[in-house]
Design a protein around this motif. Structure first.
Motif, PDB file in Angstrom:
ATOM      1  N   ASN A 120      12.696  86.189  51.714  1.00  0.00           N
ATOM      2  CA  ASN A 120      13.695  85.236  52.203  1.00  0.00           C
ATOM      3  C   ASN A 120      13.491  84.873  53.673  1.00  0.00           C
ATOM      4  O   ASN A 120      13.884  83.790  54.099  1.00  0.00           O
ATOM      5  CB  ASN A 120      15.102  85.764  51.933  1.00  0.00           C
ATOM      6  CG  ASN A 120      15.467  85.549  50.478  1.00  0.00           C
ATOM      7  OD1 ASN A 120      15.622  84.416  50.036  1.00  0.00           O
ATOM      8  ND2 ASN A 120      15.522  86.616  49.709  1.00  0.00           N
ATOM      9  N   ARG A 141      11.135  82.175  53.427  1.00  0.00           N
ATOM     10  CA  ARG A 141      11.855  80.986  52.968  1.00  0.00           C
ATOM     11  C   ARG A 141      12.621  80.339  54.133  1.00  0.00           C
ATOM     12  O   ARG A 141      12.701  79.122  54.242  1.00  0.00           O
ATOM     13  CB  ARG A 141      12.813  81.405  51.853  1.00  0.00           C
ATOM     14  CG  ARG A 141      13.442  80.269  51.120  1.00  0.00           C
ATOM     15  CD  ARG A 141      14.154  80.756  49.876  1.00  0.00           C
ATOM     16  NE  ARG A 141      13.260  80.957  48.771  1.00  0.00           N
ATOM     17  CZ  ARG A 141      13.204  82.046  48.031  1.00  0.00           C
ATOM     18  NH1 ARG A 141      13.992  83.063  48.288  1.00  0.00           N
ATOM     19  NH2 ARG A 141      12.370  82.133  47.034  1.00  0.00           N
ATOM     20  N   ASN A 171      11.402  76.071  50.662  1.00  0.00           N
ATOM     21  CA  ASN A 171      10.978  76.390  49.296  1.00  0.00           C
ATOM     22  C   ASN A 171       9.821  75.548  48.798  1.00  0.00           C
ATOM     23  O   ASN A 171       9.373  75.705  47.675  1.00  0.00           O
ATOM     24  CB  ASN A 171      12.150  76.155  48.345  1.00  0.00           C
ATOM     25  CG  ASN A 171      13.019  77.383  48.255  1.00  0.00           C
ATOM     26  OD1 ASN A 171      12.515  78.490  48.159  1.00  0.00           O
ATOM     27  ND2 ASN A 171      14.316  77.192  48.325  1.00  0.00           N
ATOM     28  N   ASP A 172       9.392  74.589  49.643  1.00  0.00           N
ATOM     29  CA  ASP A 172       8.425  73.630  49.118  1.00  0.00           C
ATOM     30  C   ASP A 172       7.083  74.273  48.807  1.00  0.00           C
ATOM     31  O   ASP A 172       6.696  75.268  49.402  1.00  0.00           O
ATOM     32  CB  ASP A 172       8.207  72.526  50.159  1.00  0.00           C
ATOM     33  CG  ASP A 172       9.484  71.760  50.400  1.00  0.00           C
ATOM     34  OD1 ASP A 172      10.346  71.795  49.513  1.00  0.00           O
ATOM     35  OD2 ASP A 172       9.613  71.157  51.472  1.00  0.00           O
ATOM     36  N   LEU A 173       6.407  73.638  47.872  1.00  0.00           N
ATOM     37  CA  LEU A 173       5.048  74.077  47.549  1.00  0.00           C
ATOM     38  C   LEU A 173       4.115  73.591  48.650  1.00  0.00           C
ATOM     39  O   LEU A 173       4.273  72.494  49.160  1.00  0.00           O
ATOM     40  CB  LEU A 173       4.604  73.421  46.238  1.00  0.00           C
ATOM     41  CG  LEU A 173       5.309  73.883  44.990  1.00  0.00           C
ATOM     42  CD1 LEU A 173       4.951  72.948  43.851  1.00  0.00           C
ATOM     43  CD2 LEU A 173       4.892  75.288  44.658  1.00  0.00           C
ATOM     44  N   ARG A 174       3.142  74.418  48.982  1.00  0.00           N
ATOM     45  CA  ARG A 174       2.169  74.004  49.990  1.00  0.00           C
ATOM     46  C   ARG A 174       0.772  74.277  49.494  1.00  0.00           C
ATOM     47  O   ARG A 174       0.510  75.296  48.862  1.00  0.00           O
ATOM     48  CB  ARG A 174       2.390  74.768  51.287  1.00  0.00           C
ATOM     49  CG  ARG A 174       3.645  74.328  52.004  1.00  0.00           C
ATOM     50  CD  ARG A 174       4.113  75.369  52.972  1.00  0.00           C
ATOM     51  NE  ARG A 174       5.525  75.165  53.260  1.00  0.00           N
ATOM     52  CZ  ARG A 174       5.963  74.335  54.191  1.00  0.00           C
ATOM     53  NH1 ARG A 174       5.135  73.630  54.909  1.00  0.00           N
ATOM     54  NH2 ARG A 174       7.255  74.188  54.391  1.00  0.00           N
ATOM     55  N   SER A 234      -1.355  76.952  44.574  1.00  0.00           N
ATOM     56  CA  SER A 234      -0.616  76.508  45.751  1.00  0.00           C
ATOM     57  C   SER A 234       0.321  77.654  46.101  1.00  0.00           C
ATOM     58  O   SER A 234       0.433  78.615  45.343  1.00  0.00           O
ATOM     59  CB  SER A 234       0.160  75.229  45.464  1.00  0.00           C
ATOM     60  OG  SER A 234       1.141  75.501  44.504  1.00  0.00           O
ATOM     61  N   ARG A 268       5.430  86.687  42.002  1.00  0.00           N
ATOM     62  CA  ARG A 268       4.891  86.365  40.673  1.00  0.00           C
ATOM     63  C   ARG A 268       3.672  87.223  40.349  1.00  0.00           C
ATOM     64  O   ARG A 268       3.420  87.525  39.197  1.00  0.00           O
ATOM     65  CB  ARG A 268       4.512  84.891  40.614  1.00  0.00           C
ATOM     66  CG  ARG A 268       5.695  83.980  40.474  1.00  0.00           C
ATOM     67  CD  ARG A 268       5.246  82.601  40.043  1.00  0.00           C
ATOM     68  NE  ARG A 268       4.637  81.867  41.122  1.00  0.00           N
ATOM     69  CZ  ARG A 268       5.297  81.043  41.925  1.00  0.00           C
ATOM     70  NH1 ARG A 268       6.582  80.858  41.760  1.00  0.00           N
ATOM     71  NH2 ARG A 268       4.677  80.411  42.881  1.00  0.00           N
TER      72      ARG A 268
END
Lengths: 396, 286
Positions: B107, B110, B115-118, B210, B218
């Motif tokens: 967090n 974050r 939260n965006d994908l990069r 990404s 994960r």
């Protein structure tokens, strides 16, 4: 504070707790529940939906609130995770006593939260698309502004057939709507001169999907329907590119949004088509939302979120009471029928106070619901990925 | 032919998993608890590498070094101030503490990055086909990087004084103490090294796909499965375990629907704990 005043204070507090609830509620803040993904796969949409709901509430508060009370949103993060969402919903219902929960996004989350809502007689407003959701025994407490899976699958398959694609492969993340959607699309495709050459339901959030892509390409499709969420679609698009696939790709806008577009090279994404239920861009509600949110084009999620907050507040004003059952029983009374057409909550609240009937036509569409709680009609917007942008193809 | 392709995909996935799995197993060997905070450190490393690569324009190799340093430093600091006080309370408490730490750190990432994908600033190349099997050039680079890192770790453990001290503490802490090896210094170095490897692992995963704040989380299950299957505490075991888990996950497509892929990692843990609790290359008592 001395001991005597402390005891007196405690006695007063205890006595006030014994007073009838209605006495305490008078003039208090009206709490509405928001349960939306602020983290997890839905975290691209959750915060924006929250912002849209907050904007409506702020506007209504500025205009005097509802039933003489100011409105506050109690916000919980569903984490795009059914287990976390149920805990949060129980808190909203049990501790905060909200009459409505708005904002669940993933179908798995909505399916898990729905029983908590109907058992506690709390209304639930959602964007989740799985058909199964409104088939639950929800006693009318669910309102869904998102088109059902059947409606989406049918329209998407018709579009795919209209592009001239003949062999379609269906690649979907494990969700409650993954399998039913495939069967509906296969039916519609075969009625339109195309066919579904295969399908695969994969597990979300893996770091590579190369083997799954190998499977799909073995069927030699000329169009792949990617029914995914954005973390996976990023990986899938890269793996498709690496594997040398050059055919068509169609996916939902919640999977391929501008953020995903920016994180991928143009050569990987160019030519991809994304689709979303379209906001009603010609409506009065849409232009009001543009101003309220300071956005050129509020998307389907911001549109639906605006409509939930508006519908809930109008239904409460209509009922003159703020329980979940009142919302359930009054949403249709303010969203469809012969009343004066209004495009914002403030406008509608004013007319309702004057004793007039209203028909709220929202940002996402007419917001007319059938007996199951599903919207009756919706338009779809198709966009083409070009560079890091998404260009409009058409709205049908 | 499909089997060969699946095995190739599994080797590629496994070789990336092996790097953080080595980190996890090395920390277990010395500190004696499974450090689940590896997930957040992998994420932190991935984001540090992304910052170096996408924001400051560094090439991939120096960016991986940044991932190593940042992952390692965070590992060192969090172990010193967060996990060390837990260790007195025992194995389970420390493991649970590390889970809490991973959620907290995730967090923090974050908070700074959203939260965006990069994606890394990396040209994407089409696969090359060798004898009917297609592999991506980036994946070959990743394998080469993984192998080089493994070689460095083995070299460090075999030939350097600190590496030998580390193995000594892992084998027998009391004896190492009698010999004058400072277990605290060894603990700090293994925390730095283990979490540095996690940082690199996070970035390697990101290079192929990404990154977002959940990247490490994960990967945690397969990393943990790799370490358990290979034998918790055995560095070569972590490599073998990672390859077994990677290949088994891909091969499972032949028999199971794709949506059950993760069950393979659980199954691998179950089978190994039932048949050979010490893992493939682990020793009894580990």
């Amino acid at each position: 504070m001395n001991r005597r005043s402390f005891l007196a204070g405690t006695a007063c507090l205890t006595a006030s707790l014994g007073a009838p609830a209605v006495l305490r509620a008078q003039g208090s803040v009206l709490k509405l529940g928001v349960l939306t993904p602020l983290t997890g796969a839905g975290s691209q949409d959750g915060p924006r939906m929250l912002k849209a709901m907050q904007a409506v509430v702020d506007e209504v508060n500025k205009a005097g609130g509802v039933l003489g009370r100011q409105v506050a949103l109690i916000v919980e993060d569903d984490q795009t995770n059914p287990e976390a969402a149920v805990r949060a919903a129980q808190k909203l219902v049990g501790v905060d006593g909200v009459p409505v929960i708005m904002g669940t996004w993933a179908s798995a989350v909505t399916s898990a939260v729905a029983p908590v809502c109907w058992e506690s007689k709390t209304a639930l407003m959602t964007v989740s698309g799985a058909d199964s959701i409104t088939q639950l025994p929800h006693q009318g407490y669910i309102f869904r502004t998102q088109p059902t899976t059947t409606l989406q699958a049918t329209k998407h398959a018709e579009y795919i057939a209209s592009t001239g694609a003949k062999k379609v492969y269906y690649l979907a993340v494990q969700t409650p709507f993954a399998v039913p959607m495939k069967d509906i699309m296969a039916n519609v495709l075969s009625g339109n001169g195309a066919s579904m050459v295969g399908g695969l339901v994969y597990e979300p959030s893996k770091t590579s999907y190369r083997s799954e892509i190998d499977r799909a390409l073995a069927a030699k499709p000329d169009m792949i329907y990617l029914n995914s969420y954005s973390p996976d679609v990023t990986v899938l698009l890269k793996d498709l590119f690496r594997a040398g696939y050059t055919g068509g790709r169609l996916t939902q806008s919640y999977a391929y949004n501008t953020k995903v577009a920016e994180s991928l090279p143009a050569e990987v994404t160019d030519g991809l088509v994304n689709v979303q239920p379209s906001s009603d861009i010609d409506s009065a509600a849409f232009s009001l939302a543009q101003k309220r949110l300071g956005l050129e084009a509020p998307d389907s999620y911001e549109a639906q979120a605006t409509d939930w907050a508006s519908l809930a507040l109008l239904a409460i004003e209509k009922a003159k009471k703020a329980t979940g059952t009142d919302i359930r029983d009054n949403v249709r009374a303010i969203s469809q029928g012969g009343g004066t057409k209004v495009g914002s909550a403030v406008e509608g609240l004013k007319l309702l106070r004057e004793g007039k009937d209203v028909n709220y036509d929202g940002v996402s569409g007419p917001c007319d619901f059938n007996e199951k709680g599903d919207i009756i009609d919706c338009r779809f917007r198709y966009g083409l990925a070009k560079g890091a942008k998404i260009e409009l193809i058409k709205v049908v | 032919m499909e089997i060969l392709q699946l095995i190739a995909n599994g080797v590629m996935a496994g070789s990336i998993l092996a790097v953080p799995a080595i980190g996890l197993t090395a920390m277990y060997a010395v500190l004696r608890f499974p450090n689940f905070a590896i997930a957040s450190h992998a994420t932190a490393g991935a984001f540090a590498g992304w910052t170096a690569n996408a924001l400051f324009g560094l090439p991939i190799l120096p960016s991986l070094l940044v991932a190593l340093l940042v992952g390692g430093l965070i590992g060192l600091v969090t172990d010193e101030f967060v996990l060390k006080p837990f260790r007195k309370a025992g194995f389970i408490t420390t493991a649970i503490g590390s889970l809490a730490l991973t959620i907290g750190l995730e967090n923090v990432v974050r908070l700074f990055y959203g939260n965006d994908l990069r994606g890394y600033d990396l040209p994407l190349a089409r696969d090359i086909v060798v004898a009917g099997i297609h592999v991506g050039p980036q994946q070959l680079h990743n394998i080469a990087i993984s192998v080089a890192i493994m070689a460095l770790v083995f070299g460090f453990l075999t030939f350097t004084r600190m590496g030998k001290a580390m193995r000594a503490v892992a084998d027998n802490p009391q004896l190492a103490d009698i010999k004058g090896i400072d277990a605290r210094t060894v603990g700090r170095i293994v925390s730095f090294m283990g979490m540095g490897l996690a940082g690199i692992g996070g970035m390697l995963i990101g290079l192929d796909s990404s990154i977002d704040p959940m990247t490490g989380f994960r990967a945690m299950l397969p990393i943990f499965a790799a370490a358990v299957v290979g034998g918790l505490g055995s560095v070569p075991g972590a490599v073998v375990g990672a390859l077994v888990v990677g290949i088994a996950e891909e091969l499972s497509l032949l028999a199971l629907p794709a949506s059950y892929k993760s069950s393979i990692a659980f199954l691998a843990i179950l089978v190994i704990l039932t048949l050979r609790p010490q893992g493939i290359l682990g020793r009894e008592g580990n």
